[in-house]
Motif scaffolding. Structure first.
Motif, short mmCIF file in Angstrom:
data_model
loop_
_atom_site.label_atom_id
_atom_site.label_comp_id
_atom_site.label_asym_id
_atom_site.label_seq_id
_atom_site.Cartn_x
_atom_site.Cartn_y
_atom_site.Cartn_z
N TYR A 104 -10.92 52.33 59.76
CA TYR A 104 -10.97 53.70 60.22
C TYR A 104 -9.98 53.95 61.43
O TYR A 104 -9.18 55.06 61.33
CB TYR A 104 -12.27 53.72 60.97
N ASP A 105 -9.44 52.93 61.93
CA ASP A 105 -8.21 52.92 63.08
C ASP A 105 -7.08 53.23 61.94
O ASP A 105 -6.14 53.90 62.71
CB ASP A 105 -8.39 51.52 63.55
N GLU A 106 -6.85 52.51 61.06
CA GLU A 106 -5.86 52.67 60.09
C GLU A 106 -5.92 54.31 59.82
O GLU A 106 -4.57 54.89 59.69
CB GLU A 106 -5.77 51.77 58.77
N ARG A 107 -6.68 55.01 59.38
CA ARG A 107 -6.84 56.25 58.76
C ARG A 107 -6.29 57.13 59.93
O ARG A 107 -5.55 58.23 59.97
CB ARG A 107 -8.09 56.84 58.37
N MET A 108 -6.74 57.00 61.24
CA MET A 108 -6.54 57.72 62.50
C MET A 108 -4.96 57.59 62.62
O MET A 108 -4.31 58.50 63.10
CB MET A 108 -7.45 57.19 63.62
N ALA A 109 -4.66 56.55 62.63
CA ALA A 109 -3.19 56.06 62.68
C ALA A 109 -2.37 57.02 61.79
O ALA A 109 -1.22 57.67 62.04
CB ALA A 109 -2.67 54.72 62.78
N GLU A 114 2.33 62.42 65.45
CA GLU A 114 3.72 61.97 65.52
C GLU A 114 4.19 61.63 64.12
O GLU A 114 5.38 61.04 64.20
CB GLU A 114 4.00 61.20 66.79
N THR A 115 3.24 61.17 63.21
CA THR A 115 3.57 60.68 61.96
C THR A 115 4.21 59.37 61.99
O THR A 115 5.38 58.99 61.56
CB THR A 115 4.21 61.47 61.08
N THR A 116 3.71 58.41 62.98
CA THR A 116 4.31 57.11 63.44
C THR A 116 4.85 56.38 62.21
O THR A 116 6.11 55.91 62.01
CB THR A 116 3.38 56.40 64.00
N TYR A 117 3.81 56.27 61.18
CA TYR A 117 4.04 55.43 59.97
C TYR A 117 5.18 56.07 59.16
O TYR A 117 6.00 55.41 58.59
CB TYR A 117 2.87 55.13 59.16
#
Length: 429
Positions: A104-109, A114-117
């Protein structure tokens, strides 16, 4: 770009049109070996974990040019850029791969505004394409300025340079032989690459302040292939050891053990490759290449832990010399200090230069060539004044003893909630 851990030195210091199935797994053995004169380096055969291949959708019919000048938005019109190499965390942290809360944390990221990934993957893809050309383009007989211009022109074009939104992450490092880091040519530099040289190529790209920091070494004399092999293997060992809640001293120990297991034959005698003890890898913050955490290359007692969501530049330097660097030579690298103090400046020229630095580079590292390009002239007095006032840091070249050779390999990694992503990994290293 390197961090120096010694307080006396460091001032703070594939083109294609098809879509790859996301569920397709691959399992391979990496058996790359250093070839004479390639400077690619090599590690021992290592078995890669199964990983998902990312979807890589490119615009039909759009190909990268040679030299590379086609912006990535034309190659990836959907704004989705290739994922880096995925490594699962080591056994005591492997639960993260399937843990529902971490997923879930990954989906939120991924949904971060800011589209970090995607920002860092865009920078990493620019890096891969530019360095692919650089490894083919760089040859003895070229000047350092020619090499730097070729790399930086490609970087600016592919990242579609746009002020502080996207551009070069730091000056292109082209340190030669016993010089390990922080050399890039200033205007008028006529230094020429020679057949017997060992060249470190350190390239930085940023998108929205997310910096991809990755480096490799080239040599044209097979004498130093084992040096390159040792350093590349040490970097890979550091990457494997790195993870959430891992102590940086444990990463350092893995780097040292790996590098010192290699020997180089020089003048008929074998000598162990030495990690450079006062250089280090480092965390990376937004618009800040040295984020505050350092990963030394030798055993130490630093209990600082890596944390979820952090970026790290895992970089290692090996030497045939004493394994310690000192400042030597003309300064080319500078950076405005993050949260620099407000100091009344008595020189009007220094005030004007600081305004230009803030506008063009913010807190990203820059060099004198970049000031020339920004239209600045006769700025050395003002620049030195900003350094003296503690507003700008200077980063002199860092060199081992004369006659020794140094090598560097480096990747940027992202400690995601579920897995570790080596964002700058490519087919070459």
């Amino acid at each position: 770009m390197s961090t120096n851990a010694d307080d006396s030195i460091n001032n703070n210091h594939l083109n294609g049109d098809e879509e790859v199935d996301d569920a397709e797994d691959d399992e391979a053995v990496d058996t790359q070996e250093a070839g004479a004169g390639t400077g690619a380096g090599a590690g021992e055969p290592t078995k890669k974990k199964k990983k998902k291949k990312p979807k890589k959708k490119k615009a039909a019919g759009v190909q990268q040019s040679d030299p590379p000048r086609v912006g990535l938005s034309k190659l990836f019109p959907d704004g989705v850029y290739p994922e880096g190499e995925i490594q699962e965390y080591k056994n005591d942290n492997s639960w993260r791969t399937t843990n529902e809360e971490k997923r879930y944390d990954e989906r939120m990221a991924m949904e971060d505004p800011e589209t970090t990934y995607q920002s860092i993957r865009r920078g990493a893809e620019v890096h891969r394409q530019v360095r692919k050309y650089a490894r083919k383009m760089i040859r003895p007989g070229m000047t350092m300025t020619e090499i730097a211009d070729n790399i930086e022109n490609g970087t600016r074009a592919l990242v579609e340079e746009n002020g502080l939104d996207s551009g070069i992450g730091f000056p292109t490092g082209l340190s030669l032989n016993n010089c390990a880091a922080h050399y890039t040519p200033n205007a008028g530099d006529t230094k020429v690459l020679k057949d017997g040289d060992v060249l470190k190529v350190d390239i930085g790209v940023h998108v929205n302040g997310r910096i991809t920091d990755s480096a490799f070494t080239l040599c044209f004399d097979p004498t130093y292939d084992k040096l390159l092999e040792a350093v590349r293997a040490a970097t890979d060992a550091g990457i494997r050891e790195a993870g959430i809640d891992v102590r940086v001293c444990d990463v350092a120990a893995a780097i040292q053990e790996t590098m010192e297991s290699y020997e180089v034959e020089l003048n008929g005698k074998f000598q162990r490759v030495k990690p450079i003890e006062n250089l280090s890898g480092h965390s990376i913050n937004r618009y800040q290449i040295h984020g505050g955490k350092s990963i030394l290359l030798v055993k130490n007692d630093d209990q600082t832990k890596m944390e979820e969501g952090e970026y790290f530049a895992i970089e290692t330097f090996g030497s045939t010399g004493r394994g310690r660097v000192v400042e030597s030579g003309d300064v080319s690298h500078y950076a405005k200090i993050v949260n620099a103090p407000h100091v009344p400046l008595r020189l009007q020229s220094a005030k004007a230069l600081l305004k230009s630095i803030t506008k063009n580079f913010g807190t990203l590292p820059f060099c004198r060539r970049y000031l020339d390009r920004a239209g600045e002239s006769k700025y050395l007095l003002a620049l030195n004044h900003l350094v003296a006032q503690g507003i700008v840091n200077d980063y002199p070249p860092l060199c081992d003893q004369i006659g020794s050779m140094t090598a560097q390999f480096e990747h940027t990694i992202l400690l995601r909630p579920t897995v570790k992503e080596v964002v700058s990994r490519g087919e070459d290293y």
